[in-house]
Design a protein around this motif. Structure first.
Motif, short mmCIF file in Angstrom:
data_model
loop_
_atom_site.label_atom_id
_atom_site.label_comp_id
_atom_site.label_asym_id
_atom_site.label_seq_id
_atom_site.Cartn_x
_atom_site.Cartn_y
_atom_site.Cartn_z
N GLU A 121 0.86 -1.19 0.00
CA GLU A 121 0.00 0.00 0.00
C GLU A 121 0.89 1.24 0.00
OE1 GLU A 121 -3.88 1.90 0.10
OE2 GLU A 121 -3.05 0.01 -0.60
N MET A 122 1.53 1.46 -1.17
CA MET A 122 2.44 2.59 -1.36
C MET A 122 2.12 3.22 -2.71
SD MET A 122 5.97 0.65 -0.16
CE MET A 122 7.04 2.01 -0.67
N ARG A 123 2.03 4.54 -2.74
CA ARG A 123 1.78 5.24 -3.99
C ARG A 123 2.93 5.01 -4.97
NH1 ARG A 123 -2.01 4.79 -1.63
NH2 ARG A 123 -3.64 6.29 -1.07
N ASP A 124 2.59 5.00 -6.26
CA ASP A 124 3.58 4.69 -7.29
C ASP A 124 4.42 5.92 -7.59
OD1 ASP A 124 5.04 3.49 -9.24
OD2 ASP A 124 3.45 3.48 -10.75
N THR A 125 5.57 5.98 -6.94
CA THR A 125 6.54 7.05 -7.20
C THR A 125 7.90 6.41 -7.45
OG1 THR A 125 7.18 7.29 -4.88
CG2 THR A 125 5.30 8.60 -5.64
N GLU A 126 8.79 7.16 -8.05
CA GLU A 126 10.13 6.65 -8.28
C GLU A 126 10.83 6.34 -6.96
OE1 GLU A 126 13.02 5.10 -10.54
OE2 GLU A 126 11.11 5.93 -11.27
N THR A 127 10.57 7.18 -5.96
CA THR A 127 11.17 6.95 -4.64
C THR A 127 10.68 5.64 -4.03
OG1 THR A 127 11.36 9.34 -4.25
CG2 THR A 127 11.42 7.89 -2.31
N ARG A 139 10.02 -5.61 -9.11
CA ARG A 139 8.70 -5.28 -9.65
C ARG A 139 8.32 -6.22 -10.79
NH1 ARG A 139 5.81 -1.27 -12.86
NH2 ARG A 139 4.15 -0.32 -11.61
N ARG A 140 7.08 -6.74 -10.74
CA ARG A 140 6.61 -7.66 -11.76
C ARG A 140 5.26 -7.27 -12.35
NH1 ARG A 140 11.11 -8.79 -11.74
NH2 ARG A 140 12.15 -10.77 -11.39
N GLN A 141 4.57 -6.30 -11.75
CA GLN A 141 3.20 -6.02 -12.18
C GLN A 141 2.84 -4.57 -11.88
OE1 GLN A 141 0.49 -8.79 -10.40
NE2 GLN A 141 -1.33 -7.96 -11.38
N ASP A 142 1.99 -4.00 -12.73
CA ASP A 142 1.50 -2.65 -12.48
C ASP A 142 0.60 -2.64 -11.24
OD1 ASP A 142 2.82 -1.62 -14.66
OD2 ASP A 142 1.10 -1.84 -16.02
N GLY A 143 0.44 -1.46 -10.68
CA GLY A 143 -0.30 -1.33 -9.43
C GLY A 143 -1.78 -1.07 -9.61
N ASP A 287 -13.24 4.37 -1.11
CA ASP A 287 -12.49 3.87 -2.26
C ASP A 287 -13.52 3.43 -3.31
OD1 ASP A 287 -11.04 2.35 -4.14
OD2 ASP A 287 -9.64 1.62 -2.64
N LEU A 288 -13.45 4.02 -4.50
CA LEU A 288 -14.46 3.75 -5.52
C LEU A 288 -14.24 2.46 -6.29
CD1 LEU A 288 -15.24 7.33 -6.85
CD2 LEU A 288 -16.37 6.02 -5.06
N GLY A 289 -13.32 1.61 -5.82
CA GLY A 289 -13.32 0.24 -6.28
C GLY A 289 -12.52 -0.09 -7.51
N GLY A 290 -11.57 0.74 -7.88
CA GLY A 290 -10.66 0.37 -8.96
C GLY A 290 -10.99 1.00 -10.30
N LEU A 291 -9.93 1.32 -11.06
CA LEU A 291 -10.04 1.81 -12.43
C LEU A 291 -9.38 0.81 -13.35
CD1 LEU A 291 -9.01 5.56 -11.90
CD2 LEU A 291 -11.32 4.60 -11.94
N ASN A 292 -9.91 0.70 -14.55
CA ASN A 292 -9.40 -0.29 -15.48
C ASN A 292 -9.41 0.29 -16.88
OD1 ASN A 292 -9.05 -2.59 -17.20
ND2 ASN A 292 -9.77 -3.91 -15.53
N GLU A 293 -8.28 0.19 -17.58
CA GLU A 293 -8.18 0.74 -18.94
C GLU A 293 -9.14 0.06 -19.92
OE1 GLU A 293 -4.16 0.47 -20.16
OE2 GLU A 293 -3.44 2.06 -18.82
N THR A 294 -9.55 -1.17 -19.62
CA THR A 294 -10.45 -1.89 -20.53
C THR A 294 -11.89 -1.42 -20.40
OG1 THR A 294 -10.82 -3.69 -18.94
CG2 THR A 294 -8.95 -3.91 -20.46
N PHE A 310 -5.59 7.63 -7.73
CA PHE A 310 -4.27 7.21 -7.25
C PHE A 310 -3.89 5.89 -7.90
CE2 PHE A 310 -7.18 5.11 -4.32
CZ PHE A 310 -6.61 3.86 -4.13
N ARG A 311 -2.60 5.62 -7.91
CA ARG A 311 -2.08 4.35 -8.40
C ARG A 311 -1.03 3.85 -7.42
NH1 ARG A 311 0.43 4.45 -14.20
NH2 ARG A 311 2.01 5.67 -13.12
N LEU A 312 -1.14 2.57 -7.07
CA LEU A 312 -0.17 1.98 -6.16
C LEU A 312 1.07 1.52 -6.92
CD1 LEU A 312 -2.50 -0.02 -3.74
CD2 LEU A 312 -1.65 2.33 -3.55
N VAL A 313 2.12 1.21 -6.17
CA VAL A 313 3.44 1.02 -6.74
C VAL A 313 3.56 -0.27 -7.55
CG1 VAL A 313 4.42 -0.12 -4.72
CG2 VAL A 313 5.90 1.28 -6.19
N GLY A 314 2.68 -1.26 -7.32
CA GLY A 314 2.70 -2.45 -8.16
C GLY A 314 2.94 -3.73 -7.39
N GLY A 315 3.05 -4.83 -8.15
CA GLY A 315 3.29 -6.14 -7.57
C GLY A 315 4.77 -6.50 -7.60
N TYR A 316 5.28 -7.02 -6.48
CA TYR A 316 6.70 -7.32 -6.33
C TYR A 316 6.90 -8.75 -5.84
CZ TYR A 316 7.95 -2.41 -6.91
OH TYR A 316 8.14 -1.17 -7.43
N VAL A 317 8.06 -9.29 -6.13
CA VAL A 317 8.45 -10.60 -5.61
C VAL A 317 9.81 -10.47 -4.93
CG1 VAL A 317 7.15 -11.88 -7.33
CG2 VAL A 317 9.53 -11.27 -7.81
#
Length: 317
Positions: A121-127, A139-143, A287-294, A310-317
């Motif tokens: 639960e971190m905003r998607d920033t370069e930092t 990083r393996r997946q968009d947030g 939280d309005l439940g997600g946005l989707n480009e499709t 907002f966009r979260l930082v993504g999926g990581y392993v």
């Protein structure tokens, strides 16, 4: 050489349900996927179990993190963190956050037989990306993307913040004689699940299963069960939405709008009524439940409510 001093510690699986609920209620932006009830519902429908971690700083609780686990072999347990850790305070300084991330990385690692999929639960920033990489995550997946509505302003300010076209459609809906019903007993949930499942299959989009939502209703019945808001026209239900409550916030989880409901702008009516119901009930975030480009139409609908995308930082392993 002694390791550097770390003022943080994470106590694993020592808390009670009541203690977890109390801490979640203190978090500024709690998420559904970190609730005790979500873990119970997931265990009942998909198996596995959860680890519950309370994060302390100098012996004071400052955050929490829930990890979903599933054991496949004596030496292999897959682990997932979705939308955690959560923090009681607004922000943890970056270098301190790295200490907590490092503790999570140390406990959940492939080499220890506990590979982790981590959606922090971190905003998607370069930092944020650099901090995760510095602590051994890749990083393996968009947030996740969504819209967050702050419910603290008064009703007039919230309504003025609606997009002009959105507000015009709400005005139309309010002239159409729609009647609101709010239900927390689960009765309306059964009604909503049938058209929701039909729509989900027809349009092939992702979403929680009806079985999961029914179990979530059951395990939340004594605390804060899901809320179904329905719009009626001439005595017949024409649309419905399901809100899931967690801490001081709620998430728009499921929605259905029939042909008559679309003509009557019933979804605009229900989402605005959701804001009013939550605000009156003491909730501070939505939280309005997600946005989707499709589904750009749904994205425009949600962003039109005037919240903060907002966009979260993504999926990581």
């Amino acid at each position: 050489m002694a390791p550097p001093f770390n003022p943080f510690r994470i106590d694993w699986n020592t808390c009670t349900f009541g203690e977890w609920e109390a801490l979640l209620a203190r978090c500024k932006r709690p998420t559904l996927l970190q609730t005790w009830q979500y873990a119970m519902a997931l265990a009942k429908t998909e198996g596995g179990k959860a680890d519950f971690g309370i994060i302390h700083f100098e012996n004071k609780p400052v955050g929490l993190v829930q990890v979903q686990t599933r054991r496949w072999l004596p030496f292999l347990t897959t682990c997932k963190i979705h939308r955690g850790p959560l923090w009681i305070y607004d922000e943890i300084p970056g270098e301190m956050l790295k200490l907590v991330l490092g503790m999570i990385r140390q406990r959940y690692h492939l080499f220890k037989g506990r590979p982790l999929v981590f959606h922090p639960e971190m905003r998607d920033t370069e930092t944020a990306r650099k901090r995760l990489k510095a602590t051994g995550f890749y990083r393996r997946q968009d947030g996740y993307e969504s819209v967050w509505m702050d419910l603290a302003p008064d009703v007039a300010t919230l309504r003025a913040g609606l997009d002009r076209k959105w507000r015009n459609k709400l005005n139309q809906a309010e002239r159409n004689g729609l009647v609101l019903e709010a239900d927390t007993t689960g009765r309306a949930l059964d009604w909503l699940m049938e058209p929701y499942l039909e729509d989900k299959m027809a349009r092939n989009y992702r979403g929680p299963s009806p079985a999961f939502m029914r179990v979530l209703q059951q395990v939340s019945a004594d605390t804060a069960p899901p809320v179904v808001l329905r719009a009626f026209h001439q005595g017949q239900p024409v649309a419905g939405v399901l809100l899931v409550r967690h801490g001081v916030a709620a998430t728009y989880q499921v929605g259905w709008n029939g042909e008559a409901g679309r003509d009557l702008k019933a979804h605009h009516f229900l989402l605005w009524q959701s804001v009013l119901w939550l605000k009156e009930s003491g909730y501070t975030g939505f939280d309005l439940g997600g946005l989707n480009e499709t589904t750009p139409g749904i994205a425009r609908f949600k962003t039109g409510m005037g919240g903060q995308p907002f966009r979260l930082v993504g999926g990581y392993v």
